[in-house]
Write an enzyme that holds these catalytic residues in place. Structure first.
Site, PDB file in Angstrom:
ATOM      1  N   LYS B  29       0.247  -0.698   0.012  1.00 60.15           N
ATOM      2  CA  LYS B  29       0.407   0.180   0.460  1.00 60.15           C
ATOM      3  C   LYS B  29       0.958   1.286   0.172  1.00 60.15           C
ATOM      4  O   LYS B  29       1.725   1.633   0.603  1.00 60.15           O
ATOM      5  CB  LYS B  29      -1.154   0.016   1.161  1.00 60.15           C
ATOM      6  CG  LYS B  29      -2.242   1.007   1.316  1.00 60.15           C
ATOM      7  CD  LYS B  29      -3.618   0.913   2.661  1.00 60.15           C
ATOM      8  CE  LYS B  29      -4.036   2.247   2.836  1.00 60.15           C
ATOM      9  NZ  LYS B  29      -5.175   1.893   3.659  1.00 60.15           N
ATOM     10  N   SER B 104      -9.448   1.770   2.686  1.00 56.98           N
ATOM     11  CA  SER B 104      -8.880   2.014   1.837  1.00 56.98           C
ATOM     12  C   SER B 104      -7.940   1.125   1.387  1.00 56.98           C
ATOM     13  O   SER B 104      -7.348   2.077   0.046  1.00 56.98           O
ATOM     14  CB  SER B 104      -8.117   3.966   2.516  1.00 56.98           C
ATOM     15  OG  SER B 104      -7.531   2.473   3.313  1.00 56.98           O
ATOM     16  N   SER B 128     -10.022  -0.557   6.762  1.00 53.31           N
ATOM     17  CA  SER B 128      -9.482  -0.126   5.458  1.00 53.31           C
ATOM     18  C   SER B 128      -8.385  -1.655   4.792  1.00 53.31           C
ATOM     19  O   SER B 128      -8.623  -1.785   3.436  1.00 53.31           O
ATOM     20  CB  SER B 128      -8.247   0.641   5.891  1.00 53.31           C
ATOM     21  OG  SER B 128      -9.279   2.140   5.746  1.00 53.31           O
TER      22      SER B 128
END
Lengths: 92, 425
Positions: B29, B104, B128
């Site tokens: 990420k 997310s 997330s």
């Protein structure tokens, strides 16, 4: 902001505290959205006072000199620098 | 194939050693620092930011033999549930490219679901990791707060967030957790579990649920889409057939979790994101003004709308006169929720719920109404408030779309939720 309405002026005041410029359009849109969100937050009034026991312990380590970032590495991402220093806007 | 936009940067980072992850590819990420490789947090503010050091988890990946294949798309600074607030455009859900992958950590989940990486790392502040795992039909683990180092994770809400793994099976996710878990002197909030796990986390993926007791909090079923509930009940029946027992439990505090979560997360965000002032990093602007005016101009340009919204609401919640009303009450709710979980988890081994109360929304469907978007986090945020571990595991499909089952365990009880989830995937 407590009677359920939020004015664009109030949004601009908070934005100034947070150092974020807003367009007029954003201030108007945020005012309506903030009223709705803050209204939802009102429910927290119903939460009973709760005994909080934070599990806190100090975490210590020896204070030893170690290798850190070089000047070059530290300044690499700065939009502006001078003589090995960050260069920022005038303070006043 | 439609371009998923799962990666913001495709750059290979080679392993430093041979190890348990040799030959495996990992997507990371884009809020996890990679030395020499751009790390944007999905924000225009950091579009050109290149970290001078690796996050601890990245060091551990490389030492374990893994090859990093790129940095994945995400909601800006982790603020969103759909990956649509990214400054670099949304990621598409590989299962149905007209829908969002969740967020997310949407890019990480999509990359694993589409086979563009074997494994991925995400971060979870309020769901997330679990949300995109559920929406993309993969496995995601949110570890106990303090199990995995946050050193090198760009901060959004420190008291809530952590790094965790994605994989296509529970066992592979657990293997990645084995590599990244453990105390780090550069993150003073990491700690050793009070009872040391018997073996590796991967060893716990036995699929054996005989005798396991599962509690289903009624509060986390209320308001969920019927199609989601049906799939989750199907998965629970499967676990029952293999020897688990399932019963309803009730945790009154959970109905305040979303409000408490957003007050705390926004308050922490307003403080954390104060560092983005355009001096040490950030876009150059033409502002002629003084210090305050120049900062405000950079922050207007560099931050997207959802980030501004959260910074402002957090600033408001912490401002004089409102701190007691919002922030203190949110902390009371947090303590109450932790207490409630402790109580429930002394009666049953794990708690189960739908990971998300809805099926993956269509692209563009949920952006206009921030409050509605916050409310779909209802089942995931309580876990962060209580610092507990949870896993999202595929529970089947409804209307051709993936549904996730969330299993929540006691603090440092990763082995228990891994064992339970491994009976399903």
């Amino acid at each position: 902001m407590n009677d359920g309405s939020v004015s664009p002026e109030e949004v601009r005041h908070v934005a100034a505290l947070a150092r974020v410029s807003l367009t007029e359009e954003e201030a108007v849109r945020f005012a309506a959205q903030f009223a709705e969100v803050l209204d939802a937050f009102e429910r927290l009034d119903e939460v009973p006072d709760t005994e909080r026991e934070p599990e806190l312990v100090n975490v210590m380590r020896a204070d030893e000199v170690r290798e850190g970032l070089s000047h070059e590495e530290a300044l690499r991402n700065a939009p502006d620098s001078e003589d090995g220093y960050f260069r920022g806007p005038p303070v006043s | 194939m439609t371009e998923l936009n799962a990666f913001l940067t495709r750059e290979r980072i080679d392993p430093t050693h041979e190890g348990p992850l040799s030959g495996r590819t990992v997507a990371v990420k884009d809020n996890i620092s990679t030395r020499g490789v751009r790390t944007t947090c999905g924000s225009a503010m950091l579009a050109e930011y290149v970290p001078p050091y690796d996050a601890t988890v990245v060091e551990r990946l490389r030492e374990a033999g893994a090859t990093v294949v790129g940095k994945t798309n995400m909601d800006e600074f982790g603020m969103g549930t759909t990956t649509e607030t990214s400054a670099f455009g949304p990621t598409r859900n590989p299962v149905d490219t007209g829908r969002v992958p969740g967020g997310s950590s949407g890019g990480s989940a999509a990359a694993v679901a589409a086979g563009e990486a074997d494994l991925a790392l995400g971060s979870d502040t309020g769901g997330s990791i679990r949300c995109p795992a559920a929406f993309c039909g993969v496995v995601g683990i949110k570890p106990t707060y303090g199990l995995v180092s946050r050193y090198g994770l760009v901060a959004y809400a420190n008291s809530l967030e952590g790094i965790g793994p994605f994989a296509r099976t529970v066992e592979e996710a657990a293997e990645l957790l084995d590599v990244i878990a453990g105390v780090d002197e550069r993150d003073a909030t990491t700690r050793e579990p009070e009872t040391t796990p018997a073996g590796s986390y991967a060893d716990a993926a036995t699929g054996d649920v005989d005798g396991l007791s599962i509690g289903v909090p009624t509060e986390l079923l209320e308001g969920a889409d019927e199609r989601v509930v049906e799939a989750v009940e199907g998965a629970l029946s499967e676990l029952e057939a293999e020897g688990a027992t399932v019963r309803e439990v009730s945790l009154d505090s959970l109905s305040y979790a979303v409000e408490a979560y957003y007050v705390i997360a926004m308050s922490e965000a307003s403080s954390n994101l104060a560092r983005f002032d355009g001096v040490r990093y950030g876009p150059a602007t033409e502002s002629e003004g003084n210090w305050n005016e120049a900062f405000a101009a950079v922050r207007e340009e560099g931050f997207g709308e959802e980030v501004k919204r959260r910074i402002l609401l957090g600033t408001y919640a912490l401002s004089a006169g409102y701190h007691e009303k919002y922030y203190r009450k949110a902390q009371d709710a947090r303590a109450w929720i932790a207490e409630d979980f402790d109580g429930a988890l002394s009666e049953v081994d794990v708690l189960a719920s739908p990971t998300m109360p809805v099926l993956p929304p269509e692209l563009g469907e949920s952006l206009d109404d921030p409050l509605q978007m916050y409310l779909i986090d209802a089942n995931t945020v309580p876990v962060n408030l209580a610092n507990l571990p949870a896993i999202s595991v595929p529970a089947g499909e409804s209307d051709g779309l993936p549904v996730g089952l969330q299993l929540i365990g006691p603090a440092f009880g990763e082995e228990t939720i891994i064992r339970a989830a491994s009976a399903l995937a």
